[in-house]
Design an enzyme around this catalytic site. Structure first.
Site, PDB file in Angstrom:
ATOM      1  N   ASP A  67     -22.901   2.004  -2.690  1.00  0.00           N
ATOM      2  CA  ASP A  67     -21.770   2.892  -2.966  1.00  0.00           C
ATOM      3  C   ASP A  67     -21.605   3.783  -1.740  1.00  0.00           C
ATOM      4  O   ASP A  67     -22.450   4.658  -1.486  1.00  0.00           O
ATOM      5  CB  ASP A  67     -22.044   3.736  -4.219  1.00  0.00           C
ATOM      6  CG  ASP A  67     -20.856   4.606  -4.621  1.00  0.00           C
ATOM      7  OD1 ASP A  67     -20.005   4.885  -3.758  1.00  0.00           O
ATOM      8  OD2 ASP A  67     -20.795   5.015  -5.795  1.00  0.00           O
ATOM      9  N   SER A 148      -5.779   3.194  10.191  1.00  0.00           N
ATOM     10  CA  SER A 148      -4.445   2.956   9.636  1.00  0.00           C
ATOM     11  C   SER A 148      -3.404   3.570  10.557  1.00  0.00           C
ATOM     12  O   SER A 148      -3.700   4.527  11.288  1.00  0.00           O
ATOM     13  CB  SER A 148      -4.328   3.572   8.246  1.00  0.00           C
ATOM     14  OG  SER A 148      -2.983   3.568   7.796  1.00  0.00           O
ATOM     15  N   TYR A 163      -4.526  11.086   1.913  1.00  0.00           N
ATOM     16  CA  TYR A 163      -4.962   9.853   2.587  1.00  0.00           C
ATOM     17  C   TYR A 163      -4.678   9.876   4.089  1.00  0.00           C
ATOM     18  O   TYR A 163      -5.575   9.566   4.891  1.00  0.00           O
ATOM     19  CB  TYR A 163      -4.312   8.633   1.939  1.00  0.00           C
ATOM     20  CG  TYR A 163      -4.608   7.330   2.639  1.00  0.00           C
ATOM     21  CD1 TYR A 163      -5.862   6.727   2.530  1.00  0.00           C
ATOM     22  CD2 TYR A 163      -3.640   6.706   3.434  1.00  0.00           C
ATOM     23  CE1 TYR A 163      -6.141   5.537   3.187  1.00  0.00           C
ATOM     24  CE2 TYR A 163      -3.915   5.514   4.088  1.00  0.00           C
ATOM     25  CZ  TYR A 163      -5.161   4.933   3.964  1.00  0.00           C
ATOM     26  OH  TYR A 163      -5.431   3.756   4.616  1.00  0.00           O
ATOM     27  N   LYS A 167      -7.353   9.577   7.402  1.00  0.00           N
ATOM     28  CA  LYS A 167      -7.262   8.607   8.494  1.00  0.00           C
ATOM     29  C   LYS A 167      -7.062   9.287   9.851  1.00  0.00           C
ATOM     30  O   LYS A 167      -7.501   8.776  10.879  1.00  0.00           O
ATOM     31  CB  LYS A 167      -6.148   7.603   8.212  1.00  0.00           C
ATOM     32  CG  LYS A 167      -6.496   6.645   7.090  1.00  0.00           C
ATOM     33  CD  LYS A 167      -7.782   5.856   7.392  1.00  0.00           C
ATOM     34  CE  LYS A 167      -8.086   4.797   6.373  1.00  0.00           C
ATOM     35  NZ  LYS A 167      -9.287   4.003   6.719  1.00  0.00           N
TER      36      LYS A 167
END
Length: 250
Positions: A67, A148, A163, A167
């Site tokens: 994890d 990304s 998010y 990134k």
């Protein structure tokens, strides 16, 4: 410039988030090129299925239930790799989460914490452990962050919440590490691969139903997982004296 994966044959690569999507595609390609791949993910059954699929290939996949939001899990995974395989030469930081229905105006704190734990902190812990092992064994390694395009430019797409911030952090972490490695005079490469929209499980079903995604699909602008695996293999194939810093792939 001659591109070749020959120098990595028999070496060890660690791939996070390797149970599906981009991570699985990269892990599969590395095994085909003869590497020993430590595949880290929560879904052990999928990792074991991938290992079975790849049996008989030049390399071998080693499933490790991990994890990536838990430091203890990550440390135990690297302890296994260091104890049972040869020194780490490649790290692919791929594990990540991208909610598309969370808003900063009314978002859930726990979700935000999970995004940063996985996309930023987990990546940083894995990077630290890999670099320590590379330094201890005088390895000329390569670390790749699967980033990304929103780590370089925030898109006009409501619901991405924090998010893009996670990134952007990955972009900064790659450059920070590069400066640090240069200051230590270590021959370890660091590359940030930043895809646009990719058709993976990371994209929620809700996101795939949006006009934004459908327009990209109609215009054939949705990347496949194999495209990103190709990008990773390309940068790994470059000679030791060649460095690809940022690979933007739209």
């Amino acid at each position: 410039m001659v591109l070749s994966m020959d120098r990595w044959a028999g070496k060890v690569a660690v791939v996070t988030g390797a149970s599906s999507g981009i991570g699985a595609a990269i892990a599969e390609r590395l095994v085909e090129y003869g590497l020993k791949v430590a595949a880290l993910a929560r879904r052990l059954d999928r990792l074991e299925s991938l290992a079975k699929k790849l049996s008989g290939k030049k390399g071998k996949l080693f499933p490790i239930k991990t994890d990536m939001t838990k430091e203890e899990d990550i440390l135990n995974a690297f302890k296994y790799v260091k104890g049972h395989l040869s020194p780490i030469h490649i790290l692919i930081n791929n594990a990540g989460i991208m909610p598309t229905n969370s808003f900063i105006s009314d978002g859930d704190t726990k979700l935000w914490e999970n995004i940063f734990k996985l996309n930023v902190i987990g990546l940083s812990i894995a990077t630290r452990e890999a670099v320590k092992d590379m330094m201890a064994n005088n390895v000329q390694g390569h670390i790749i962050h699967i980033n990304s395009v929103v780590g370089h430019q925030v898109l006009d797409f409501p619901g991405l919440s924090v998010y893009p911030a996670s990134k952007y952090a990955v972009t900064a972490l790659a450059e920070t590490l590069r400066i640090e490695l240069n200051s230590l005079k270590l021959k370890i490469k660091i590359t940030s691969i930043s895809p646009g929209a990719v058709d993976t499980e990371l994209q929620s079903e809700e996101f795939k139903e949006t006009p934004y995604f459908k327009d990209l699909l109609k215009e054939n602008k949705i990347l496949k997982i194999e495209d990103i695996a190709d990008a990773a293999i390309y940068v790994l194939s470059t000679p030791p004296h060649v460095l690809v810093n940022i690979f933007n792939y739209k």
